[in-house]
Design a protein around this motif. Structure first.
Motif, PDB file in Angstrom:
ATOM      1  N   SER A  16     -38.842  76.967  -7.457  1.00 53.26           N
ATOM      2  CA  SER A  16     -38.449  75.765  -6.723  1.00 53.26           C
ATOM      3  C   SER A  16     -37.039  75.289  -7.086  1.00 53.26           C
ATOM      4  O   SER A  16     -36.512  74.377  -6.452  1.00 53.26           O
ATOM      5  CB  SER A  16     -39.445  74.636  -7.011  1.00 53.26           C
ATOM      6  N   LEU A  17     -36.426  75.898  -8.097  1.00 55.11           N
ATOM      7  CA  LEU A  17     -35.129  75.435  -8.576  1.00 55.11           C
ATOM      8  C   LEU A  17     -33.978  76.006  -7.753  1.00 55.11           C
ATOM      9  O   LEU A  17     -34.065  77.116  -7.230  1.00 55.11           O
ATOM     10  CB  LEU A  17     -34.936  75.824 -10.041  1.00 55.11           C
ATOM     11  N   SER A  18     -32.894  75.266  -7.667  1.00 52.65           N
ATOM     12  CA  SER A  18     -31.677  75.770  -7.034  1.00 52.65           C
ATOM     13  C   SER A  18     -31.057  76.839  -7.922  1.00 52.65           C
ATOM     14  O   SER A  18     -31.390  76.963  -9.109  1.00 52.65           O
ATOM     15  CB  SER A  18     -30.673  74.623  -6.851  1.00 52.65           C
ATOM     16  N   GLU A  19     -30.121  77.599  -7.363  1.00 51.08           N
ATOM     17  CA  GLU A  19     -29.451  78.636  -8.152  1.00 51.08           C
ATOM     18  C   GLU A  19     -28.689  78.023  -9.329  1.00 51.08           C
ATOM     19  O   GLU A  19     -28.646  78.606 -10.414  1.00 51.08           O
ATOM     20  CB  GLU A  19     -28.493  79.439  -7.266  1.00 51.08           C
ATOM     21  N   THR A  20     -28.123  76.860  -9.117  1.00 54.16           N
ATOM     22  CA  THR A  20     -27.396  76.194 -10.198  1.00 54.16           C
ATOM     23  C   THR A  20     -28.322  75.855 -11.351  1.00 54.16           C
ATOM     24  O   THR A  20     -28.003  76.093 -12.530  1.00 54.16           O
ATOM     25  CB  THR A  20     -26.718  74.909  -9.681  1.00 54.16           C
ATOM     26  N   ARG A  21     -29.505  75.321 -11.033  1.00 49.60           N
ATOM     27  CA  ARG A  21     -30.451  74.968 -12.086  1.00 49.60           C
ATOM     28  C   ARG A  21     -31.056  76.204 -12.740  1.00 49.60           C
ATOM     29  O   ARG A  21     -31.318  76.214 -13.945  1.00 49.60           O
ATOM     30  CB  ARG A  21     -31.548  74.061 -11.528  1.00 49.60           C
ATOM     31  N   LEU A  22     -31.264  77.268 -11.964  1.00 50.67           N
ATOM     32  CA  LEU A  22     -31.770  78.517 -12.547  1.00 50.67           C
ATOM     33  C   LEU A  22     -30.763  79.087 -13.544  1.00 50.67           C
ATOM     34  O   LEU A  22     -31.141  79.582 -14.616  1.00 50.67           O
ATOM     35  CB  LEU A  22     -32.053  79.551 -11.453  1.00 50.67           C
ATOM     36  N   THR A  23     -29.493  79.027 -13.179  1.00 48.32           N
ATOM     37  CA  THR A  23     -28.445  79.493 -14.093  1.00 48.32           C
ATOM     38  C   THR A  23     -28.476  78.700 -15.385  1.00 48.32           C
ATOM     39  O   THR A  23     -28.322  79.256 -16.484  1.00 48.32           O
ATOM     40  CB  THR A  23     -27.061  79.376 -13.430  1.00 48.32           C
ATOM     41  N   ARG A  24     -28.702  77.409 -15.273  1.00 45.98           N
ATOM     42  CA  ARG A  24     -28.770  76.545 -16.467  1.00 45.98           C
ATOM     43  C   ARG A  24     -29.977  76.912 -17.334  1.00 45.98           C
ATOM     44  O   ARG A  24     -29.889  76.956 -18.567  1.00 45.98           O
ATOM     45  CB  ARG A  24     -28.846  75.085 -16.035  1.00 45.98           C
TER      46      ARG A  24
END
Length: 227
Positions: free
Chosen positions: A71-79
């Motif tokens: 459910s996470l955005s790519e930005t949050r997945l990267t984090r």
């Protein structure tokens, strides 16, 4: 730590659809040491990519500490990857023009750690894997086992919750394999990590507290009496 429910991953190859993962249910507790074994093409690396937030399932849910990764955005997945997950691969993936210390420091750059602290933490991580005297050496000046130690230090320097290892001894001879396994197991014990490893090596699998076997996208897990 991890809760997987009905995790499926499908790939299309021409007119064919391949179920790399086929409805996997799996719980991995905090602090677990799980080894995943199975034939080539059975889904081991695909599962590790899902656990590492490197790919998303076609269907199902992968929860890490209560957060659904899909459910996470790519930005949050990267984090999530930068802060919580350390990776060790079969190929060492070191930058040939950087020293051991500089290679380890690269893991801290995305976290915004200042240069002085980066140097200190990299030196500390290398010392913890037995390379305190090799900080200024280039990869070409180190053996395969030493390069993999640098890769382990790079994975651990950011103090992750999870360590994922994909065939970390695959490029090493037997003596180097045992050396690297000793380092990984010591780090797991000392740091309290959740440690998940994919391997073809049955001698490694026999020593794991929990062993998952994955074939044709389906998984079975058992407690390992020989560990």
């Amino acid at each position: 730590m991890y809760e997987l429910s009905g995790v499926t991953k499908r790939y299309t190859r021409g007119k064919d659809t391949v179920n790399a993962l086929d409805g996997i249910d799996l719980t991995i507790p905090d602090g677990d040491r799980l080894v995943i074994q199975g034939p080539t093409g059975g889904g081991k690396s695909t599962l590790l990519q899902m656990l590492g937030a490197l790919d998303r399932p076609t269907a199902g849910r992968i929860s890490l500490d209560g957060t659904d990764l899909a459910s996470l955005s790519e930005t949050r997945l990267t984090r999530v990857r930068s802060e919580n997950i350390g990776f060790v691969f079969q190929s060492f993936n070191l930058i040939p023009t950087l020293t051991a210390q500089e290679n380890v420091e690269t893991a801290l750059v995305p976290l915004g750690v200042k240069s002085k602290e980066r140097r200190e933490r990299a030196a500390e991580a290398l010392a913890s894997v037995g390379l305190g005297e090799r900080l200024a050496h280039l990869p070409s000046e180190m053996s395969g086992g030493q390069q993999q130690r640098v890769a382990i230090a790079r994975a651990l320097v950011k103090r992750p919750k999870v360590l994922l290892a994909d065939e970390p001894t695959g490029n090493l001879d037997e003596s180097m394999r045992d050396e690297i396994m000793d380092v990984l197991e010591r780090m797991w014990q000392e740091l309290g990590l959740t440690y998940i490893m994919v391997t073809h090596d049955s001698s490694i699998a026999r020593k794991a507290p929990r062993l998952a076997t994955i074939r044709k996208g389906r998984i079975t897990v058992k407690e390992n009496a020989q560990a």
